[in-house]
Design an enzyme around this catalytic site. Structure first.
Site, PDB file in Angstrom:
ATOM      1  N   ASP A  13       1.039  -1.225   0.383  1.00  0.00           N
ATOM      2  CA  ASP A  13      -0.250  -0.282  -0.185  1.00  0.00           C
ATOM      3  C   ASP A  13       0.913   1.449  -0.108  1.00  0.00           C
ATOM      4  OD1 ASP A  13      -1.927   1.384   0.541  1.00  0.00           O
ATOM      5  OD2 ASP A  13      -1.044   1.687   2.744  1.00  0.00           O
ATOM      6  N   ASP A  15      -0.267   5.376   0.718  1.00  0.00           N
ATOM      7  CA  ASP A  15      -0.461   6.527   1.581  1.00  0.00           C
ATOM      8  C   ASP A  15      -0.557   5.114   3.281  1.00  0.00           C
ATOM      9  OD1 ASP A  15      -0.603   8.421  -0.561  1.00  0.00           O
ATOM     10  OD2 ASP A  15      -2.414   7.731  -0.953  1.00  0.00           O
ATOM     11  N   GLY A  56     -10.119   7.372  -1.486  1.00  0.00           N
ATOM     12  CA  GLY A  56      -9.858   8.356  -3.050  1.00  0.00           C
ATOM     13  C   GLY A  56     -10.133   9.324  -2.949  1.00  0.00           C
TER      14      GLY A  56
END
Ligand code: XBP
Ligand code: MG
Length: 262
Positions: A13, A15, A56
């Site tokens: 991943d 962030d 998002g």
């Protein structure tokens, strides 16, 4: 009993896991974008923490608009504003990162190098925009950063963002491995849910915004890759230093034992 499958790939991943990008990166950049476009909204640290439940950046903006009386009412106007703000936000984010505003988390670069040297395959599996990944990794690993990763799946590449497993399923497909041969590295409940729904074992490095989040489905969970202290399940030896590939392999083998029993 089948022998434990060997660990062949790490799926990262971005962030919160590769770097603490949210509070001082994306959040600050969103606020600069509001300012640029003359929008009076500002996202404080704790408000942004709550907004992270929506993955998002564009989706996060649209969600926030549902709570604001001064947001445009027609859906197409909201969409257009979210798209413009998001574009500006990513511009500011790339600039902040290029200026050295966000470092990689401790232990990340060393583990990436160790895994690569040992012949493991590396993937990025993120819901963030490709431009943000390029900015972050370009700033820290140099313009050739892409050579380190066999597969890079970003927000633009999927129809549904985390916690949907699509990003992980695509990465697994491109890596051409079974989920049990991989290990996801994550920081958030949505990320863990996405990895687990793709049948991947997942290791969690807690990030600032998810320090106290419940993350029950993780194979291993700890404060960061820079230290072998504070991890569950505890490592058999409590040596000093960073988390190594050997540590990951031990947890990975345990994850398999658990899934074979289940
Ligand atoms: C984190 C996200 C992203 C970022 C902002 O994804 O949900 O939305 O907060 O980036 P991950 P964008 O933890 O999977 O890396 O504005 O490009 O969405
Ligand atoms: Mg994350």
């Amino acid at each position: 009993m089948n022998p434990a499958p060997c660990l062949r790939a790490l799926l990262w991943d971005v962030d919160g896991t590769l770097a603490e990008t949210e509070r001082d990166g994306h959040r600050v950049a969103f606020n600069l974008a509001f300012e640029d476009l003359g929008v009076p909204w500002r996202w404080g640290e704790s408000h942004y923490g709550r907004l992270l439940a929506v993955t998002g950046g564009r989706e996060r903006l649209l969600h926030d608009m549902t709570q604001r009386a001064d947001a445009p009412v027609p859906a197409h106007e909201r969409e257009a504003l979210a798209a413009r703000l998001h574009e500006r936000k990513n511009h500011h984010y790339a600039r902040l990162v290029a200026q050295g505003g966000i470092s990689l988390r401790g232990g990340v670069e060393a583990l990436l190098g160790e895994a690569r040297d040992a012949g493991l395959r590396l993937a990025i599996a993120t819901t963030t925009s490709r431009r943000n990944v390029e900015a972050l990794l370009g700033a820290h690993l140099g313009p050739q950063w892409g050579r380190l990763f066999d597969v890079v799946v970003c927000g633009e590449d999927v129809a549904r963002k985390k916690p949907d497993p699509e990003v992980y399923l695509r990465a697994l497909q491109q890596l051409q491995i079974n989920p049990v041969q991989g290990l996801a590295l994550e920081d958030s409940p949505g990320g863990v849910a996405a990895a687990r729904a793709a049948q991947l074992p997942v290791l969690v490095t807690r990030s600032a915004y998810f320090e106290r989040a419940t993350l029950e489905l993780a194979t291993a969970i700890g404060p960061g890759l820079d230290s072998r202290r504070g991890w569950r399940p505890a490592l058999p030896d409590h040596g000093e230093g960073r988390i190594t590939l050997h540590d990951l392999q031990q947890w990975h083998a345990m994850a398999d034992a658990v899934s074979q029993v289940a």
